[in-house]
Every structure is written in C-alpha cells, then in structure tokens.
Scaffold this motif. Sequence first.
Motif, PDB file in Angstrom:
ATOM      1  N   GLY A 131       0.529   9.611  -4.750  1.00  0.00           N
ATOM      2  CA  GLY A 131       1.410  10.911  -3.780  1.00  0.00           C
ATOM      3  C   GLY A 131       0.170  11.250  -2.824  1.00  0.00           C
ATOM      4  O   GLY A 131       0.018  12.525  -2.615  1.00  0.00           O
ATOM      5  N   LYS A 132       0.039  10.192  -2.382  1.00  0.00           N
ATOM      6  CA  LYS A 132      -1.016  10.091  -1.287  1.00  0.00           C
ATOM      7  C   LYS A 132      -0.511  10.225   0.258  1.00  0.00           C
ATOM      8  O   LYS A 132       0.617   9.775   0.487  1.00  0.00           O
ATOM      9  N   ILE A 188       0.761  -1.403  -0.059  1.00  0.00           N
ATOM     10  CA  ILE A 188      -0.481   0.085  -0.422  1.00  0.00           C
ATOM     11  C   ILE A 188       0.981   0.967  -0.055  1.00  0.00           C
ATOM     12  O   ILE A 188       1.193   2.324   0.014  1.00  0.00           O
ATOM     13  N   ALA A 189       2.145   1.529   0.469  1.00  0.00           N
ATOM     14  CA  ALA A 189       2.939   2.106   0.956  1.00  0.00           C
ATOM     15  C   ALA A 189       3.372   2.916  -0.784  1.00  0.00           C
ATOM     16  O   ALA A 189       3.738   3.975  -0.943  1.00  0.00           O
ATOM     17  N   PHE A 210      -5.891  17.991   3.976  1.00  0.00           N
ATOM     18  CA  PHE A 210      -7.105  17.164   4.279  1.00  0.00           C
ATOM     19  C   PHE A 210      -7.513  15.506   4.688  1.00  0.00           C
ATOM     20  O   PHE A 210      -6.532  15.084   3.487  1.00  0.00           O
ATOM     21  N   ALA A 211      -7.130  15.040   5.731  1.00  0.00           N
ATOM     22  CA  ALA A 211      -7.837  13.282   6.218  1.00  0.00           C
ATOM     23  C   ALA A 211      -8.726  12.590   5.763  1.00  0.00           C
ATOM     24  O   ALA A 211      -9.591  13.024   5.161  1.00  0.00           O
TER      25      ALA A 211
END
Length: 289
Positions: free
Chosen positions: A39-40, A31-32, A263-264
């Motif tokens: 770019g998350k 996932i990383a 934002f989360a």
Amino acid sequence: MSIEKLRGEIDKIDARLVELLNKRAEKVLEIARIKEKEGKSYYSSGREKVVIDRLLSLNKGPLPDRELKEIIKAILNSFLSLQRRLRIVYLGPPATFTHLAAIRNFGQSAEYIPVKNIPEIFIMVEKGKSDYGVVPVENSTEGVVSHTLDMFLDSDLKICAEIILEIAHHLLGKGKLENAKKVYSHPQAIAQCRVWLEQNLPLAKICETESTAQAAQLASREEDACAIASEVAAALYGLSILEYHIEDSPHNYTRFLVIGRDFAERSGEDKTSILFSIKDRVGALYDML
C-alpha cells in the motif's frame, strides 16, 4: 576513424542502452508489485533526488550536468508511468505555468487534469480523484500566493515535493504591437511586467484573467488584444510572440508545491514548512517566535 565507423559504434551503444533500460524496467515493475502489496505510494520525490544526485556525481563529461539531469529525469518519469499512470491536477487551462511545472516534475506520460482554481486542486486530491496536485506558492518578485496558504489551514494534505520554475513572460498577439489596445493576463503576471507595460503600452486596457493560458485564449479571439503568457501558450493558441521576456526582473522564479495525501519518503535534504495563524495585535508574531 570514419563517420560510418563512428556511427556504427554509436549504434552498438544505443542497442546496449535499450537492453539496460529494459533490465531496469523489470526491476522497477518488481518494486511496483511490492509497493502495491504494501500500500505504498508509487511516487517518491526523495528517492528520485537520491538517484539524480548519485548519477550526476558519476558524470565525468563531456555531457554537461544540466543536460544529463534532464535525460535522467525523463527516464525516471517514464519508469514512474510504467508502474502506474498518475493523475495530476493543476491550475488550468493547459499551458499555464503550473501546467509547465507539473510536466517538469512528472513528465509527459502522466494524465493531467486542469481545473479553474486552487481550491478545486485540493478538493480533487482530498477525495482521491487525483493522485497529486500542483499549486503555486511563492514568486520571487510578488511574494506568497495567499490562496494556496489559506487552503493549507483547513486541509490535511501533505507537501510531497517542490518545483522551482524560472518564469519567462512574453507578449503574445495576433496583430502588431502598436495596435494593441488591451492586454490580458493573470494578476501575478501583470504585476511582474508592470514597468514594461507602463513604458511600452501605457494606454492599453489591462484585463485580469484566472490564468496566463486563459489570457492567451482570449487574445487569440481579438485582433487588437495581447496576452502575457508563455511560449508554450503561444504555440497552443496560435499566437505570435510580439515581445520576448517582458518581465521586469531578470531573475523571476515561482515555487510550486506537489500536494498529496501521504508524506513523501525522506531524502536527507528535506524541508519543513510550518503554517500558523495569530491574532492581529502588536507583538503577536514576536510572542510566537
């Protein structure tokens, strides 16, 4: 079944836990890599909450939810650091309540950067020198922290998460309570212990500091001085706890905000904060509402 056999069963379970944790770590790293390409942000308080709530709903005991939550939180923080070691800026020095709140949220593996004031926290996050910042915003006894709210007026930073920390104020010192002539602490901590101080140290000089941790630092250099600070600060600066829980209110909580540039992710149970300013005139707030 004997103790030896029971311990043997536990050893097998522990081995299985290690195997499963490493399998989870492999998925986290996958996932990383995707997040890096897209770019998350690596940190997602919303996703974290979903995971914790789901696992707690599966808990049938005998492990209490509170203890299980702490275990899950520690595991999630470890996996977060596995993806990338985050840099977290907070109101220092080490052992302030803001520092404790930051550790509560991001765990022990993050890199923590102490600064002297709240504006510095905003500046470091805005300039990309830190991934996130942790700032105090409200106390259940003393109300809002105006410095934090003022900074939001001119900042584009976002609120990514909140941390609610129970505040326990202790009186720390090198000498005896009856010899105390001076008490150091942050203005908020002093205000939250005002009644106790008036009743127990009415003649002591009250000295304001930039943080409770700085108060502990100063008290560690003087035999007749005390500090209002945390148990962690006592251990860090080699002080004895002369009195436990001197806060006037037994239900003393401070709310902290995690601030970042983005934002989360939504969790489904999100909060929205609205900040606005009005002219100082009769009926202005009524008109806004």
